[in-house]
Design a protein around this motif. Sequence first.
Motif, short mmCIF file in Angstrom:
data_model
loop_
_atom_site.label_atom_id
_atom_site.label_comp_id
_atom_site.label_asym_id
_atom_site.label_seq_id
_atom_site.Cartn_x
_atom_site.Cartn_y
_atom_site.Cartn_z
N HIS A 53 -11.35 -0.89 -0.79
CA HIS A 53 -10.03 -0.66 0.57
C HIS A 53 -10.69 -1.39 1.85
O HIS A 53 -10.28 -0.79 2.37
N GLN A 55 -8.97 -1.41 4.84
CA GLN A 55 -8.53 -0.81 6.18
C GLN A 55 -7.84 -0.94 7.27
O GLN A 55 -6.71 -1.72 7.90
N LEU A 58 -7.33 -8.54 6.54
CA LEU A 58 -6.49 -8.53 5.55
C LEU A 58 -7.83 -9.29 5.30
O LEU A 58 -8.65 -10.45 5.15
N ASN A 72 -4.86 -3.61 -8.70
CA ASN A 72 -3.92 -2.58 -7.99
C ASN A 72 -3.89 -1.36 -8.06
O ASN A 72 -3.26 -1.34 -8.83
N ALA A 74 -2.18 0.82 -6.42
CA ALA A 74 -1.11 1.46 -6.10
C ALA A 74 0.15 1.11 -7.04
O ALA A 74 1.17 2.12 -7.31
N ASP A 90 -2.52 -8.59 0.96
CA ASP A 90 -2.12 -8.48 2.22
C ASP A 90 -1.03 -7.20 3.31
O ASP A 90 -0.44 -7.34 4.23
N ASN A 91 -1.43 -6.14 2.42
CA ASN A 91 -1.42 -4.82 2.91
C ASN A 91 -2.21 -4.15 2.43
O ASN A 91 -1.99 -2.95 2.52
N HIS A 92 -3.54 -4.20 3.23
CA HIS A 92 -4.48 -3.43 2.70
C HIS A 92 -4.66 -3.17 1.33
O HIS A 92 -5.61 -1.58 1.28
N ASP A 93 -4.21 -3.34 0.21
CA ASP A 93 -4.40 -3.00 -0.91
C ASP A 93 -5.65 -1.98 -1.06
O ASP A 93 -6.78 -3.26 -0.89
#
Length: 132
Positions: A53, A55, A58, A72, A74, A90-93
């Motif tokens: 992760h 944080q 990117l 993923n 999420a 691209d979203n700190h996935d």
Amino acid sequence: MIVRTLAEANKTNRRVVSPDGNWESTRLLLKEDQMGFSFHMTTIYKGADFYMHYQNHLESVYCVSGKGEIENLADGKKHPIEPGTIYILDNHDKHILRAFEELTLACVFNPPVTGNEVHNAEGAYELDTEAV
């Protein structure tokens, strides 16, 4: 102009091996190079299965060789990783990377890393706040 070879960089402290034995990464371009991003050639060893992760960064990852998958966390979706695949965090996935075969990956980080980073307990690299 900066010119480096992977073979030369592998013989320096730009080559970092993870303490957990999941990967090694040769950081060809670092923060000190003042390009605004870093570029790494990373090997993920066969059988590696680990949580990450980023944080503070990117990352874009292009698969040069090998097979694996990225999950993923999420949405639970799993995506195959094979030569020619790029994945972009691209979203700190939050994700899990699995290597079914040894993976060779070309990775770009923004902001750039300093070169000594390894994943912390949360699967991230710490953010370097020192100016170059």
